[in-house]
Design an enzyme around this catalytic site. Structure first.
Site, short mmCIF file in Angstrom:
data_model
loop_
_atom_site.label_atom_id
_atom_site.label_comp_id
_atom_site.label_asym_id
_atom_site.label_seq_id
_atom_site.Cartn_x
_atom_site.Cartn_y
_atom_site.Cartn_z
N ARG A 274 39.17 -57.30 88.92
CA ARG A 274 40.20 -56.54 88.21
C ARG A 274 39.63 -56.00 86.91
O ARG A 274 39.16 -56.78 86.08
CB ARG A 274 41.41 -57.43 87.94
CG ARG A 274 42.44 -56.78 87.03
CD ARG A 274 43.70 -57.64 86.83
NE ARG A 274 44.58 -56.97 85.90
CZ ARG A 274 44.98 -57.49 84.74
NH1 ARG A 274 44.63 -58.70 84.37
NH2 ARG A 274 45.76 -56.80 83.95
N HIS B 209 45.61 -51.18 79.84
CA HIS B 209 45.35 -52.49 79.23
C HIS B 209 45.09 -52.24 77.74
O HIS B 209 44.03 -52.53 77.21
CB HIS B 209 44.18 -53.20 79.93
CG HIS B 209 44.19 -54.69 79.75
ND1 HIS B 209 44.15 -55.58 80.81
CD2 HIS B 209 44.21 -55.46 78.64
CE1 HIS B 209 44.14 -56.83 80.34
NE2 HIS B 209 44.18 -56.78 79.02
N GLU C 158 50.84 -56.67 80.68
CA GLU C 158 51.63 -57.39 79.68
C GLU C 158 52.47 -56.48 78.79
O GLU C 158 52.25 -56.41 77.58
CB GLU C 158 50.71 -58.29 78.83
CG GLU C 158 49.96 -59.31 79.68
CD GLU C 158 49.17 -60.33 78.86
OE1 GLU C 158 49.04 -60.14 77.64
OE2 GLU C 158 48.69 -61.31 79.45
N ASN D 142 50.19 -63.28 84.48
CA ASN D 142 49.15 -63.77 83.58
C ASN D 142 49.69 -65.04 82.95
O ASN D 142 50.69 -65.01 82.23
CB ASN D 142 48.85 -62.75 82.47
CG ASN D 142 48.24 -61.46 83.00
OD1 ASN D 142 47.99 -61.33 84.20
ND2 ASN D 142 48.00 -60.52 82.11
N TYR E 84 48.86 -68.55 80.77
CA TYR E 84 47.94 -69.33 79.94
C TYR E 84 48.51 -70.69 79.55
O TYR E 84 47.80 -71.68 79.55
CB TYR E 84 47.54 -68.53 78.68
CG TYR E 84 46.65 -67.38 79.04
CD1 TYR E 84 45.28 -67.56 79.17
CD2 TYR E 84 47.16 -66.12 79.32
CE1 TYR E 84 44.44 -66.52 79.55
CE2 TYR E 84 46.33 -65.07 79.71
CZ TYR E 84 44.97 -65.29 79.82
OH TYR E 84 44.15 -64.26 80.22
N GLU F 131 45.70 -63.13 85.63
CA GLU F 131 44.88 -63.73 84.58
C GLU F 131 45.24 -65.21 84.44
O GLU F 131 46.41 -65.57 84.47
CB GLU F 131 45.13 -63.09 83.19
CG GLU F 131 44.60 -61.69 83.04
CD GLU F 131 44.90 -61.10 81.66
OE1 GLU F 131 45.05 -61.86 80.67
OE2 GLU F 131 44.97 -59.87 81.57
C1 FCB Z 1 46.00 -61.66 77.62
C2 FCB Z 1 45.34 -60.30 77.73
C3 FCB Z 1 43.87 -60.35 77.97
C4 FCB Z 1 43.19 -61.48 77.23
C5 FCB Z 1 43.93 -62.78 77.40
C6 FCB Z 1 43.31 -63.95 76.71
O1 FCB Z 1 47.15 -61.56 76.87
O2 FCB Z 1 45.92 -59.57 78.77
O3 FCB Z 1 43.33 -59.09 77.65
O4 FCB Z 1 42.99 -61.14 75.92
O5 FCB Z 1 45.25 -62.64 76.99
#
Ligand code: FCB
Length: 464
Positions: free
Chosen positions: A74, A118, A163, A291, A293, A361
């Site tokens: 990607r 992006h 995002e 995405n 985290y 992500e």
């Molecule tokens: C996300 C972004 C990506 C990267 C990660 C850590 O918010 O999409 O570009 O910076 O965080």
């Protein structure tokens, strides 16, 4: 860990974070160039001028991707490379670059997934109001059409906007990302225009190339409320969930915005939503990009929190006393792998119309670089990826319609406001020499993918 047989593994990057070659071959200025050149915005005043020099080193980088054994890659298209001033004047050298990149990926048997936006908007478009101005919807649609005409013969899967919450609230609300505006009305307008842009672009793209599949990549989270008996906190959760998790998903799937959050936006939203807009917004996703985290913890906002909306309660992954729960990554983001399982199961339950989910992500910042023997021992990232992949496998086993996982990121890169000091790569980059070194996490990911493929082959053989 068991994944569905046709499950795809990938790695993710984005243009401004890796390409470099900032101003050659006709690339126009993006909002991130401007933002990074503004003192106090990016750590150590770093910028993407050189980054990982991927623009020149893409053949070697594709070799690396191949070595990891992933199925898919990607990346994003830099809008100002293709249209340096927004508008309609093309820069052929930009188109040529992505032609070479895509052809090289395909030659190596790696499936491309392209993100249209992006975050590197041409500065000229921001000068006309950017995402806060309605004209961006048709500008973005024209860009999407040009990209489809140029690349959809070889690229099937497209993320329109990465995002949109960050685009909206970090770009126009808190201003910690480009273009750095702090204007709640502008942010609310951006929340609507990004939703419209996805719908309008999707329709236009499918008209030219009916085979394309489009999705949004949403930064979604599982909210944990510090005290569930506290009504104020639970109301806050409803509002924030509407702002972050539900806004673009309800918009695209059902053509409506979450009631409570829309009511809280009030006239600022009503002023920008014209008759017929919600029909444009309504454009069901072929796949949902998630995405993920970390979970986010909701406590009452502290006086020092920068208000953007809801009295300052941003979905920052921090407790109300400002400390990150342990354990956490170098970003201060707590490590909460079960939150990913919970999120995937929630999507299955709350949006049954979503029939395909890709984790677009997932990853962690940790600083480790090469040791004296030259290897990169990033055990915490190995553990982070393994625990999150376990959650994905468990959710798939429990019926969540998940088909792909992309690690963020292929390599260390420009981490936005944090500059180069936060490293998310499964490949280490020495920025002095541009040397790439696969980290132990990269090897662990490679082994996991290889094991998955071997077990699928065994299954095929046993059925034969
Ligand atoms: C996300 C972004 C990506 C990267 C990660 C850590 O918010 O999409 O570009 O910076 O965080």
């Amino acid at each position: 860990m068991k994944f569905p047989n046709d499950f795809k593994f990938g790695v993710s990057t984005s243009s401004y974070q890796i390409e470099g070659n900032g101003f050659e071959d006709g690339r126009g200025i993006s909002i991130w160039d401007t933002f990074a050149a503004t003192p106090g915005k990016v750590a150590d005043m770093e910028n993407g001028d050189v980054a990982c020099d991927h623009y020149n080193r893409y053949p070697q980088d594709i070799e690396l991707i191949k070595e990891l054994g992933v199925d898919t890659y990607r990346f994003s298209l830099a809008w100002p490379r293709l249209f340096p001033n927004g508008g309609s004047k093309r820069e052929q050298r930009g188109f040529d670059f992505y032609d070479r990149l895509i052809d090289e990926l395909l030659a190596k048997g790696i499936e491309p997934l392209a993100t249209l936006y992006h975050w590197d908007m041409p500065q000229t478009l921001e000068d006309r109001g950017g995402w806060a101005d309605r004209s961006i919807v048709s500008q973005f649609t024209d860009f999407a059409i040009a990209a489809t005409e140029a690349f959809a013969d070889r690229v099937t899967n497209w993320v329109t906007i990465n995002e949109p919450w960050c685009v909206t609230w970090l770009g126009y609300g808190s201003g910690v990302h480009a273009p750095g505006r702090q204007d709640v009305d502008a942010a609310i307008a951006a929340a609507h225009h990004t939703a419209m842009a996805h719908g309008a672009a999707t329709r236009a793209m499918k008209q030219i190339a009916p085979h394309v599949r489009t999705g949004l990549a949403l930064n979604m989270t599982t909210y944990r409320v510090e005290d569930e008996s506290d009504r104020d906190l639970m109301d806050l959760k409803t509002l924030m969930d509407g702002e972050l998790n539900r806004w673009w998903l309800d918009a695209s799937m059902y053509g409506r915005y979450p009631t409570e959050t829309a009511a809280a936006y009030g006239a600022s939203l009503e002023n920008v939503v014209h008759d017929g807009d919600m029909d444009v917004v309504h454009s069901p996703l072929d796949f949902l990009g998630v995405n993920y985290y970390s979970d986010s913890f909701i406590g009452l906002p502290r006086p020092e929190d920068k208000p953007a909306m809801f009295g300052g309660a941003f979905p920052f992954p921090q407790r109300s006393n400002g400390t990150a729960p342990e354990p956490h990554t170098d970003m201060g983001w707590p490590i909460t792998p079960r939150g990913l399982y919970d999120l995937l199961m929630r999507i299955k339950k709350d949006w049954p119309e979503v029939t395909d989910i890709a984790i677009t992500e997932n990853g962690a910042a940790f600083p480790e670089g090469p040791g004296s023997d030259g290897t990169v021992d990033d055990q915490r990232r190995v553990d982070y990826l393994a625990s999150h992949l376990q959650s994905v496998a468990d959710a798939a086993a429990d019926g969540a319609p998940i088909s792909a996982y992309f690690a963020w990121s292929l390599m260390d890169n420009f981490e936005w406001a944090e500059g180069y000091r936060k490293r998310f790569g499964i490949v280490h980059v020495d920025y002095e020499t541009q040397k790439r070194t696969i980290k132990n996490s990269g090897y662990a990911y490679r082994d996991l993918i290889a094991e998955h493929k071997a077990s699928c082959n065994t299954l095929v053989e046993s059925l034969a």
